[in-house]
Design a protein around this motif. Structure first.
Motif, PDB file in Angstrom:
ATOM      1  N   PRO B  63       0.812  -1.225   0.000  1.00 16.47           N
ATOM      2  CA  PRO B  63       0.000   0.000   0.000  1.00 16.47           C
ATOM      3  C   PRO B  63       0.847   1.277   0.000  1.00 16.47           C
ATOM      4  O   PRO B  63       0.480   2.280  -0.616  1.00 16.47           O
ATOM      5  N   TYR B  64       1.980   1.247   0.688  1.00 17.10           N
ATOM      6  CA  TYR B  64       2.846   2.430   0.739  1.00 17.10           C
ATOM      7  C   TYR B  64       3.248   2.867  -0.662  1.00 17.10           C
ATOM      8  O   TYR B  64       3.123   4.022  -1.043  1.00 17.10           O
ATOM      9  N   LEU B  65       3.751   1.902  -1.433  1.00 15.51           N
ATOM     10  CA  LEU B  65       4.217   2.212  -2.771  1.00 15.51           C
ATOM     11  C   LEU B  65       3.063   2.664  -3.653  1.00 15.51           C
ATOM     12  O   LEU B  65       3.182   3.598  -4.452  1.00 15.51           O
ATOM     13  N   LEU B  66       1.931   1.966  -3.495  1.00 16.24           N
ATOM     14  CA  LEU B  66       0.780   2.259  -4.333  1.00 16.24           C
ATOM     15  C   LEU B  66       0.280   3.687  -4.093  1.00 16.24           C
ATOM     16  O   LEU B  66       0.018   4.441  -5.037  1.00 16.24           O
ATOM     17  N   VAL B  67       0.163   4.057  -2.813  1.00 19.90           N
ATOM     18  CA  VAL B  67      -0.314   5.402  -2.478  1.00 19.90           C
ATOM     19  C   VAL B  67       0.656   6.459  -3.013  1.00 19.90           C
ATOM     20  O   VAL B  67       0.250   7.442  -3.637  1.00 19.90           O
ATOM     21  N   ALA B  68       1.968   6.237  -2.787  1.00 22.64           N
ATOM     22  CA  ALA B  68       2.952   7.232  -3.209  1.00 22.64           C
ATOM     23  C   ALA B  68       2.996   7.357  -4.731  1.00 22.64           C
ATOM     24  O   ALA B  68       2.927   8.465  -5.279  1.00 22.64           O
ATOM     25  N   GLY B  69       3.079   6.220  -5.418  1.00 22.38           N
ATOM     26  CA  GLY B  69       3.160   6.261  -6.873  1.00 22.38           C
ATOM     27  C   GLY B  69       1.867   6.778  -7.489  1.00 22.38           C
ATOM     28  O   GLY B  69       1.882   7.572  -8.432  1.00 22.38           O
ATOM     29  N   GLY B  70       0.725   6.321  -6.952  1.00 17.97           N
ATOM     30  CA  GLY B  70      -0.569   6.762  -7.479  1.00 17.97           C
ATOM     31  C   GLY B  70      -0.746   8.261  -7.338  1.00 17.97           C
ATOM     32  O   GLY B  70      -1.222   8.937  -8.260  1.00 17.97           O
ATOM     33  N   THR B  71      -0.332   8.804  -6.162  1.00 15.45           N
ATOM     34  CA  THR B  71      -0.430  10.245  -5.969  1.00 15.45           C
ATOM     35  C   THR B  71       0.416  10.988  -6.996  1.00 15.45           C
ATOM     36  O   THR B  71      -0.007  11.996  -7.564  1.00 15.45           O
ATOM     37  N   GLY B  72       1.624  10.474  -7.236  1.00 15.74           N
ATOM     38  CA  GLY B  72       2.498  11.096  -8.228  1.00 15.74           C
ATOM     39  C   GLY B  72       1.826  11.155  -9.592  1.00 15.74           C
ATOM     40  O   GLY B  72       1.863  12.180 -10.283  1.00 15.74           O
ATOM     41  N   LEU B  73       1.183  10.036  -9.963  1.00 15.18           N
ATOM     42  CA  LEU B  73       0.532   9.946 -11.271  1.00 15.18           C
ATOM     43  C   LEU B  73      -0.640  10.936 -11.343  1.00 15.18           C
ATOM     44  O   LEU B  73      -0.828  11.638 -12.353  1.00 15.18           O
ATOM     45  N   ILE B  74      -1.411  10.999 -10.269  1.00 14.68           N
ATOM     46  CA  ILE B  74      -2.568  11.901 -10.247  1.00 14.68           C
ATOM     47  C   ILE B  74      -2.112  13.354 -10.369  1.00 14.68           C
ATOM     48  O   ILE B  74      -2.653  14.131 -11.150  1.00 14.68           O
ATOM     49  N   VAL B  75      -1.088  13.712  -9.590  1.00 14.64           N
ATOM     50  CA  VAL B  75      -0.582  15.083  -9.675  1.00 14.64           C
ATOM     51  C   VAL B  75      -0.105  15.373 -11.083  1.00 14.64           C
ATOM     52  O   VAL B  75      -0.354  16.453 -11.637  1.00 14.64           O
ATOM     53  N   PHE B  76       0.584  14.404 -11.692  1.00 14.14           N
ATOM     54  CA  PHE B  76       1.112  14.628 -13.035  1.00 14.14           C
ATOM     55  C   PHE B  76      -0.003  14.973 -14.010  1.00 14.14           C
ATOM     56  O   PHE B  76       0.120  15.884 -14.824  1.00 14.14           O
ATOM     57  N   TRP B  77      -1.133  14.256 -13.927  1.00 13.80           N
ATOM     58  CA  TRP B  77      -2.212  14.493 -14.892  1.00 13.80           C
ATOM     59  C   TRP B  77      -3.110  15.667 -14.543  1.00 13.80           C
ATOM     60  O   TRP B  77      -3.606  16.358 -15.423  1.00 13.80           O
ATOM     61  N   PHE B  78      -3.346  15.881 -13.235  1.00 11.63           N
ATOM     62  CA  PHE B  78      -4.346  16.886 -12.869  1.00 11.63           C
ATOM     63  C   PHE B  78      -3.780  18.096 -12.149  1.00 11.63           C
ATOM     64  O   PHE B  78      -4.515  18.797 -11.479  1.00 11.63           O
ATOM     65  N   HIS B  79      -2.475  18.317 -12.259  1.00 14.07           N
ATOM     66  CA  HIS B  79      -1.904  19.418 -11.480  1.00 14.07           C
ATOM     67  C   HIS B  79      -2.541  20.749 -11.914  1.00 14.07           C
ATOM     68  O   HIS B  79      -2.860  20.960 -13.079  1.00 14.07           O
TER      69      HIS B  79
END
Lengths: 203, 203, 203
Positions: B63-79
């Motif tokens: 879950p740690y990796l998933l949350v961190a990586g997923g957040t990165g991806l979301i920020v990248f697309w919706f910043h």
């Protein structure tokens, strides 16, 4: 006992080198203290991590933090004129290197490391804090730019390991090791010794 | 349980601060994710290394990796628009600092560290990820430039250690500690509090 | 045995990448050797710290130091013309990445890490040394700037973990994993693959 005194003096000296560098970089009082702590405690923390000492010694004993933070505060208020600061960083760094390599090598041997590993861990203890200081201030670390830096550290570490192996008195061994490192560094600074740069890059 | 939730929220927030900083530095999508992971997991990995937890928690639980990586991806697309990004990094960083110092101090206490060591390890947990983020992007770390950064972290860590020592309910202690840190940081940002720079350097 | 050979080749290759980068940055001979050591041994030391192996393997066995330092010295004296160096760093880095991710993943599995943790520790082993090299020379690390860097490392680590899980012959698994990483990196360099940058930042 001697080891703890040596380490605390080394911490004060490295804290001074870190805080002087921080003052030069125009950091405010908290930045100066953080850099003093990092420079002073960084090498020992790296040493403890490599030796598997948990949690690191300097995070368990308040004198370490007090000496490092207090030195940072003193430097912040009483630092000499800015023009002289560059030289002070190099001088303090030499003394701190000598004390940290010596205490790092002795500590590693006391934790059962082989003489070979103890020399390398001692070197790393001495080099680590200053490298962190330079990294945080975005300078290329002294150990990469100063020719006789790693060699001086290694020479002192080998002397300490040999002395302990020969069962010479610990105090004598530590002082000899530290003196050798400090002397080599000071002569290198004084004579501006330069090591060769790879061919074809000059000019 | 509360500790894990707090830590995951902290990871998401620090991942967001790392990826926003990466977007500002014009890194591509993979660079953004790597920086999100480093910022979000760096502090916890440093904490586990200092406590001797092998391998670090965040490398053992997906879950740690998933949350961190997923957040990165979301920020990248919706910043949001670029102009607002500088502020967001500082804001997210404040929340992440509060959550990480609190969970770091609690974890250290749970692993048998003394309150003194737990405070220092908690501070390091909070400061570590952001310092890595700034180092990797070649900026002087926030903790050195922002006056009330380390002090805020320390204040929260002390509150948590005191609360646990007084055996107050853990949830209350954690929320109080985190709130204190976030409040101090936000006030410092809002009022542009400045700490003194060493004399003789102005102008 | 195979693991040690792979690791020593990886060390030589990463030492070469570190020392070529140091020559380009005009460091002197000692700086070149220190950077060769850091690049070559950094990843493995990080791996051992994460796995709780004390002291780290490369600080206990002299061949590691000898190979890394010797490679640094050789590069210093016989490096090709400066113009070609930039390309060499990237090429050597690709090979080193392949070998280190593979040996790091295998070592982690051998120390009882779960396949999930082993993949992440393997990636970190491969990425760590190069990131230290770039940090010390004040460049934004390759792993943040090169799109297919972390992905290539992860792909290789997953292949190794799957292969070990399926109990395929270790030599075959290691070579396959390393080849996949090196091939992906070389194709990425050759085709100048680019990953998207966040919208609104172009131009």
């Amino acid at each position: 006992m001697l080891l703890i005194v040596l380490e605390l003096i080394g911490i004060a000296v490295f804290a001074a080198s870190g805080s002087v560098a921080a003052v030069r970089a125009r950091l405010d009082v908290f930045g100066v203290i953080v850099l003093a702590l990092t420079t002073a405690l960084g090498g020992g923390i790296i040493r403890d991590v490599l030796l598997g000492v948990h949690p690191p010694t300097s995070l368990r004993n308040w004198p370490y933090l007090l000496v490092a933070g207090g030195t940072g505060l003193i430097v912040f208020w009483f630092h000499p004129q800015v023009a002289k600061l560059r030289r002070s960083v190099l001088l303090l760094d030499a003394v701190g290197l000598g004390l940290f390599v010596t205490s790092g090598t002795t500590t590693a041997l006391a934790h059962g490391a082989t003489p070979y590993a103890a020399c390398l861990i001692g070197m790393t203890t001495g080099i680590g804090g200053g490298a962190l200081r330079d990294l945080l201030l975005r300078e290329i670390p002294l150990v990469l730019r100063r020719e006789i830096y790693a060699v001086a550290a290694l020479a002192g570490a080998v002397v300490v390991a040999l002395g302990e192996w020969a069962k010479l008195p610990k105090g004598l061994v530590a002082l000899t090791g530290a003196s050798i490192i400090i002397t080599i560094r000071l002569i290198a600074l004084w004579r501006k010794w330069n090591a060769p740069v790879a061919r074809g890059l000059e000019g």
